[in-house]
Design an enzyme around this catalytic site. Structure first.
Site, PDB file in Angstrom:
ATOM      1  N   TRP A  10       0.827  -1.204   0.000  1.00 50.94           N
ATOM      2  CA  TRP A  10       0.000   0.000   0.000  1.00 50.94           C
ATOM      3  C   TRP A  10       0.868   1.263   0.000  1.00 50.94           C
ATOM      4  O   TRP A  10       0.399   2.335   0.328  1.00 50.94           O
ATOM      5  CB  TRP A  10      -0.908   0.002   1.234  1.00 50.94           C
ATOM      6  N   CYS A  17      -6.565  -4.759  -1.509  1.00 48.10           N
ATOM      7  CA  CYS A  17      -7.706  -5.573  -1.077  1.00 48.10           C
ATOM      8  C   CYS A  17      -8.543  -6.110  -2.227  1.00 48.10           C
ATOM      9  O   CYS A  17      -8.980  -7.264  -2.201  1.00 48.10           O
ATOM     10  CB  CYS A  17      -8.571  -4.802  -0.085  1.00 48.10           C
ATOM     11  N   HIS A  21     -13.375  -1.246   1.541  1.00 56.18           N
ATOM     12  CA  HIS A  21     -12.587  -2.469   1.671  1.00 56.18           C
ATOM     13  C   HIS A  21     -13.333  -3.581   0.955  1.00 56.18           C
ATOM     14  O   HIS A  21     -14.555  -3.709   1.079  1.00 56.18           O
ATOM     15  CB  HIS A  21     -12.366  -2.839   3.134  1.00 56.18           C
ATOM     16  N   ASP A  33     -11.801 -13.461   3.843  1.00 50.83           N
ATOM     17  CA  ASP A  33     -11.003 -12.298   3.456  1.00 50.83           C
ATOM     18  C   ASP A  33      -9.528 -12.670   3.450  1.00 50.83           C
ATOM     19  O   ASP A  33      -8.982 -13.095   4.468  1.00 50.83           O
ATOM     20  CB  ASP A  33     -11.257 -11.154   4.442  1.00 50.83           C
ATOM     21  N   TYR A  58      -6.233   4.902   0.110  1.00 53.85           N
ATOM     22  CA  TYR A  58      -7.653   4.578   0.271  1.00 53.85           C
ATOM     23  C   TYR A  58      -7.924   3.882   1.605  1.00 53.85           C
ATOM     24  O   TYR A  58      -9.072   3.763   2.034  1.00 53.85           O
ATOM     25  CB  TYR A  58      -8.154   3.731  -0.902  1.00 53.85           C
TER      26      TYR A  58
END
Length: 721
Positions: free
Chosen positions: A278, A313, A372, A395, A555
């Site tokens: 990220w 994600c 997300h 997830d 984000y």
């Protein structure tokens, strides 16, 4: 560190499916026979019978099992449903002849673990799979074999064994007779049974998806090519399970399989599929925003055996969906807008502000993501009370550990909605993502923290997924939570609190002063118009001292740089009135020489005679779109052309640009590079392709470079025979 199983097991636990081994000698004498006679022996007066051919009947089986789309030379079938095999012998069989089919999976197969399955076709009992003679025509028998609906999923090796008086004569190892066995969403006794046919077509058979991004009030969409039927992808999915060292005999259990896969799709603790990043520095791999589908990722992983760089994600969620659909498990990508990442499991997100009203990014440990993405898988949950089956959150994005690994789920969506957080798996974390209470506090120079605002309605603004049979979105928020403020919502929150340990949110008196921030939807590179709105419900006029700050953020809500906007202002609000304060944010205030981060976070904190209020506004800047066209003649096996065009709208050049295009069954993943696209400069890229499948398909494309990300496009094309 390698696991040493010596002393704990008689033999190592079988954990490999994609193995090439010689299972046994062609002739095996019975253990209770004299071992000195290691050659076949026929009965008195009988001529030996042998197997001449084993035909897996690909066309009829794939059609019956909804597996025609798999680009695989071997048979692909679903458990709980009969498939057909034709065996041709050297002569017609007599009543004295006996044979059986054998299906083996993994290394060291064993009948006691159902990894060595014997199927018989007479009165002699066999293993758990049933068999019948469908047709007896001369030397050829058509046989029907039905694996139970809880059978181990994976790749099986197939043999025909002729039973002789002193042993068993097996056919030679032949890779062409290997078969893949999948979960079966069409069988009511399978744990993944999905009753609705349009849903099965969408959640199992569709190889195209739409993923929702941006912000709650400025949503964007990204097309994704799941590619679960492409060549090599089924093997890649089995390879992931092998790499996880999941016991082969557990791979028919969808709960265990999805939980293991949620750990293996990320690389943090097990050299899994994807490396998360990220940071906005993707120089050592591929930018997450550059991917257009799962095929290239999964093919690279099985080819190299190394984690693929990089993912965020939505990439994790999309590749996980490809994995699940490939194995036959109904699944879909979910986007939760304004998603909380609660670090300590108390369903509270703590935002900390300095005494001057600016946000304290050092002491704010929790984060609120613009959005997300995770995956849902559909399954029964015999380990939970009735009513908690159906869609489950799984997830793969590595956020928090669960049982010592970075994984999440399966967590029942129904349990999340009811606040039943006592059940497995990871329900507290998932509940917090859509229901966290946001507490705003000030911190003084002595590190004293004083809460001044509690917001119950900020997190979990909308939960979206792709609608069945459409590229539009479906709002499924009601599946996760009751309407905020309703009686059911209050009951759910109270029930959830019973399972929470640690500090909960404070109870503060309701303020008569409120504030919110409105903003126009704009494209990156344009000015942003803000409006801070104060409402005074008291009987007295109030004068408010306020502070507005603005940050460029990832984000995930994490700041990417120091604040570009810090402004104090004062406003007077008359009794029972609303006062609006406009702000004009120029593009050059948030842009330097790049627009790779498309998220702005504005916060306002205000005080009036000991009363404090705050508000946050996430502004997601829209990226420019790609123009796409396809040639009009769209015929199977006939050459076509897809064209992509783009004009740089920024005031600075775009450098080291990568453009990607792909579509399952039409175009393998392709890339084109451009060193520079100057301001207002344009590019056009045309690729030829030959369609390999018929039906409605989608071509997905992206343009990516360090100083502009998130540029995507897709176009539908209907291929006729």
């Amino acid at each position: 560190m390698p696991t040493n199983e010596r002393g704990r097991f008689n033999k190592p636990v079988p954990k490999a499916n994609l193995v090439e081994i010689d299972d046994f000698l062609e002739f095996e004498h019975f253990a209770d026979e004299d071992g000195s006679e290691a050659v076949p022996r026929t009965g008195p007066g009988a001529s030996a019978v042998s197997v001449q051919n084993m035909d897996m009947c690909l066309q009829v089986n794939k059609s019956n099992h909804n597996t025609t789309a798999y680009n695989n030379r071997n048979l692909v079938v679903r458990r709980g449903l009969e498939f057909i095999v034709q065996v041709t012998f050297s002569r017609p069989l007599t009543a004295a002849d006996d044979f059986q089919l054998e299906f083996l999976i993994g290394n060291d197969p064993s009948p006691t673990l159902d990894t060595y399955v014997v199927v018989t076709f007479g009165s002699r009992p066999g293993g758990p799979w049933s068999g019948r003679v469908v047709e007896n025509k001369g030397q050829t028998l058509t046989l029907g074999i039905t694996p139970p609906p809880d059978t181990i999923v994976g790749k099986y090796r197939s043999y025909v064994a002729v039973i002789l008086p002193n042993g068993v004569q097996h056919t030679k190892r032949d890779a062409k007779t290997d078969l893949y066995l999948l979960f079966n969403a069409w069988n009511k006794d399978d744990a993944v049974f999905y009753a609705d046919e349009p849903g099965r077509k969408e959640y199992v058979l569709s190889d195209h998806g739409v993923i929702y991004q941006g912000s709650f009030d400025n949503m964007t969409q990204r097309s994704w090519d799941y590619g679960q039927f492409e060549a090599g992808i089924l093997d890649a999915c089995i390879y992931i399970l092998d790499a996880s060292k999941m016991p082969v005999f557990d791979r028919g259990n969808v709960i265990k399989l999805t939980r293991m896969a949620s750990a293996m799709l990320n690389s943090l603790d097990d050299d899994g599929v994807l490396v998360g990043n990220w940071s906005d520095d993707y120089s050592m791999g591929t930018s997450p925003t550059s991917w257009t589908g799962s095929v290239g990722i999964l093919q690279q992983y099985i080819r190299t055996g190394l984690p693929v760089c990089f993912a965020q994600c939505w990439v994790y969620a999309a590749v996980f969906t490809s994995f699940l659909r490939c194995l036959g498990i109904p699944s879909r990508v979910i986007t939760n807008f304004v998603s909380a990442h609660d670090n300590n499991g108390n369903i509270v997100i703590n935002l900390v502000f300095n005494s001057d009203g600016s946000q304290n990014t050092t002491e704010t440990k929790d984060t609120i993501w613009n959005y997300h993405c995770w995956t849902e898988a559909f399954m029964t949950r015999p380990d939970l009370p009735a009513g908690l089956e159906g869609w489950q959150v799984v997830d793969a994005t590595p956020q928090e550990t669960s049982g010592g690994f970075f994984r999440c789920g399966p967590a029942s969506v129904a349990a999340i909605k009811e606040g039943l957080l006592c059940h497995p798996f990871d329900l507290k974390f998932c509940f917090a993502e859509v229901n966290s209470v946001v507490v705003s506090s000030t911190i003084d120079r002595y590190k004293k923290v004083t809460p001044f605002d509690v917001n119950h309605n900020y997190v979990g603004k909308a939960v979206l997924t792709k609608a069945i049979g459409s590229t539009s979105s479906e709002n499924i928020t009601i599946s996760y939570k009751y309407p905020k403020g309703s009686r059911q919502d209050r009951v759910t929150m109270a029930r959830a609190q019973e399972y929470i340990t640690g500090k909960t949110h404070p109870d503060l008196p309701k303020s008569l002063l409120s504030v919110k921030i409105n903003a126009d939807q704009v494209q990156v590179g344009e000015d942003v118009k803000l409006e801070v709105v104060f409402t005074n419900q008291s009987e007295d006029s109030v004068t408010v001292s306020a502070h507005l700050s603005g940050l460029v953020t990832f984000y995930t809500g994490a700041p990417a740089a120091t604040a570009f906007k810090n402004e104090d202002f004062t406003v007077t609000v008359d009794t029972n009135q609303t006062q609006r304060v406009p702000f004009h944010i120029k593009a050059q205030d948030y842009l330097t020489d790049q627009a790779s981060l498309l998220n702005l976070s504005f916060s306002v904190s205000a005080q009036n005679e000991g009363e404090s209020v705050s508000a946050i506004k996430l502004v997601s800047l829209k990226a420019p779109k790609l123009g796409m066209t396809v040639s009009k003649a769209a015929r199977l096996q006939k050459q076509m052309f897809a064209s992509l065009s783009f004009t740089n709208p920024m005031t600075f050049p775009l450098t080291d640009v990568t453009v990607t295009m792909e579509s399952s069954g039409l175009i393998t993943p392709r890339k084109q590079s451009y060193s520079t696209i100057p301001p207002l400069g344009s590019i056009t890229w045309t690729e030829s392709f030959i369609p390999q499948v018929v039906g409605l398909k989608y071509i997905t494309a992206s343009l990516d470079c360090k100083n502009l990300r998130g540029v995507t496009g897709f176009i539908a094309v209907s291929i006729t025979p």
